[in-house]
Design an enzyme around this catalytic site. Structure first.
Site, PDB file in Angstrom:
ATOM      1  N   GLU A  98       0.841  -1.204   0.000  1.00  0.00           N
ATOM      2  CA  GLU A  98       0.000   0.000   0.000  1.00  0.00           C
ATOM      3  C   GLU A  98       0.873   1.251   0.000  1.00  0.00           C
ATOM      4  OE1 GLU A  98      -2.388   1.516  -0.730  1.00  0.00           O
ATOM      5  OE2 GLU A  98      -4.229   1.113   0.329  1.00  0.00           O
ATOM      6  N   ASP A  99       0.359   2.304  -0.579  1.00  0.00           N
ATOM      7  CA  ASP A  99       1.096   3.572  -0.569  1.00  0.00           C
ATOM      8  C   ASP A  99       1.031   4.233   0.805  1.00  0.00           C
ATOM      9  OD1 ASP A  99      -1.644   4.094  -0.792  1.00  0.00           O
ATOM     10  OD2 ASP A  99      -1.456   5.467  -2.489  1.00  0.00           O
ATOM     11  N   ASP A 102      -4.134   5.618   6.142  1.00  0.00           N
ATOM     12  CA  ASP A 102      -4.649   6.867   6.698  1.00  0.00           C
ATOM     13  C   ASP A 102      -5.672   6.500   7.784  1.00  0.00           C
ATOM     14  OD1 ASP A 102      -5.352   9.566   6.932  1.00  0.00           O
ATOM     15  OD2 ASP A 102      -6.585   9.575   5.141  1.00  0.00           O
ATOM     16  N   PHE A 151      -1.709  16.205   3.784  1.00  0.00           N
ATOM     17  CA  PHE A 151      -2.045  15.517   2.545  1.00  0.00           C
ATOM     18  C   PHE A 151      -0.801  15.494   1.672  1.00  0.00           C
ATOM     19  CE2 PHE A 151      -3.861  14.489  -1.506  1.00  0.00           C
ATOM     20  CZ  PHE A 151      -4.787  13.522  -1.151  1.00  0.00           C
ATOM     21  N   ARG A 164       1.467  12.113  -9.489  1.00  0.00           N
ATOM     22  CA  ARG A 164       1.912  10.721  -9.282  1.00  0.00           C
ATOM     23  C   ARG A 164       3.345  10.515  -9.739  1.00  0.00           C
ATOM     24  NH1 ARG A 164      -2.431   7.553  -7.695  1.00  0.00           N
ATOM     25  NH2 ARG A 164      -4.403   7.899  -8.783  1.00  0.00           N
TER      26      ARG A 164
HETATM   27  P1  IMP Z   1      -7.575   4.931   4.318  1.00  0.00           P
HETATM   28  O1  IMP Z   1      -8.599   3.946   3.883  1.00  0.00           O
HETATM   29  O2  IMP Z   1      -8.191   6.151   4.939  1.00  0.00           O
HETATM   30  O3  IMP Z   1      -6.481   4.354   5.182  1.00  0.00           O
HETATM   31  O4  IMP Z   1      -6.927   5.528   3.024  1.00  0.00           O
HETATM   32  C1  IMP Z   1      -6.099   4.866   2.215  1.00  0.00           C
HETATM   33  C2  IMP Z   1      -6.100   5.487   0.823  1.00  0.00           C
HETATM   34  O5  IMP Z   1      -6.451   6.880   0.815  1.00  0.00           O
HETATM   35  C3  IMP Z   1      -4.712   5.430   0.265  1.00  0.00           C
HETATM   36  O6  IMP Z   1      -4.483   4.216  -0.387  1.00  0.00           O
HETATM   37  C4  IMP Z   1      -4.697   6.618  -0.677  1.00  0.00           C
HETATM   38  O7  IMP Z   1      -5.246   6.246  -1.925  1.00  0.00           O
HETATM   39  C5  IMP Z   1      -5.633   7.625  -0.046  1.00  0.00           C
HETATM   40  N1  IMP Z   1      -4.912   8.638   0.745  1.00  0.00           N
HETATM   41  C6  IMP Z   1      -4.951   8.809   2.089  1.00  0.00           C
HETATM   42  N2  IMP Z   1      -4.168   9.824   2.475  1.00  0.00           N
HETATM   43  C7  IMP Z   1      -3.606  10.307   1.338  1.00  0.00           C
HETATM   44  C8  IMP Z   1      -2.663  11.370   1.092  1.00  0.00           C
HETATM   45  O8  IMP Z   1      -2.168  12.088   1.975  1.00  0.00           O
HETATM   46  N3  IMP Z   1      -2.326  11.557  -0.217  1.00  0.00           N
HETATM   47  C9  IMP Z   1      -2.823  10.800  -1.245  1.00  0.00           C
HETATM   48  N4  IMP Z   1      -3.687   9.803  -1.039  1.00  0.00           N
HETATM   49  C10 IMP Z   1      -4.080   9.553   0.242  1.00  0.00           C
END
Ligand code: IMP
Length: 179
Positions: A98-99, A102, A151, A164
């Site tokens: 995963e990138d 959050d 962000f 990207r």
């Molecule tokens: P989560 O489900 O809230 O943990 O979010 C995960 C996904 O939200 C990541 O795989 C990203 O695609 C997106 N995301 C969350 N924070 C960021 C950020 O700071 N920049 C870009 N994408 C984000």
């Protein structure tokens, strides 16, 4: 107004940490059975491409896409599959790549969904961890960097489809985000 607030991680720091993550993953894996790396589209593609080249032993690569939320700056906690894996994972060692984690909803969903398919092991490697934003607890086996609540874009991560291809990880100004 410049949308970029600051450079959070330069390319050298990212490359060094990705190499270390590769060593950590390599130390834990079976030396003979192929590891299936699952890159979560689209944000993890660049990280996964670098990471798999730092893992020793046979690695296969598959992809999965899950729903994201608009411009990504706000989560609603609902996740569903947009593109499923090509491979069967029963009995296999799977590494979710995963990138960023959050709120944790995406990884929670992926662990639940893939866990039901009977992998031999299912581990998570995330380049970035915004732990302060967590809404659901998720185990992350390998974390690249813990970062503050900002962000971020670049190195695969986007804001409304942009940035990207930027080689560094940048923090955007909160006032530049439209929602
Ligand atoms: P989560 O489900 O809230 O943990 O979010 C995960 C996904 O939200 C990541 O795989 C990203 O695609 C997106 N995301 C969350 N924070 C960021 C950020 O700071 N920049 C870009 N994408 C984000």
């Amino acid at each position: 107004m410049d949308e970029v607030q600051r450079i959070l991680l330069r390319r050298e720091a990212i490359a060094k940490r990705v190499q270390e993550l590769g060593e950590e993953v390599s130390a834990d894996r079976s030396p003979t059975d192929p590891l299936l790396a699952v890159a979560i589209l689209r944000g993890a593609v660049i990280f996964a491409a670098d990471l798999v080249r730092e893992i020793k032993g046979p690695v296969e690569l598959d992809f999965m896409a899950v729903s994201s939320y608009g411009n990504h700056s706000v989560s609603h906690g609902e996740v569903h599959v947009l593109k499923d894996l090509t491979e069967e994972i029963a009995g296999r060692d799977v590494l979710l790549v995963e990138d960023i984690v959050d709120t944790g909803h995406t990884v929670r969903f992926l662990l639940d969904t893939l866990g039901k398919r009977g992998p031999r092991s299912l581990r998570v490697c995330a380049l970035l961890d915004k732990a302060d934003r967590r809404e659901v607890e998720v185990p992350i086996d390998y974390v690249g960097f813990r970062i503050p609540d900002a962000f971020v874009v670049g190195y695969g991560l986007d804001y409304a489809g942009r940035f990207r291809n930027h080689p560094e990880i940048l923090a955007l100004r909160p006032e530049a985000l439209t929602s």
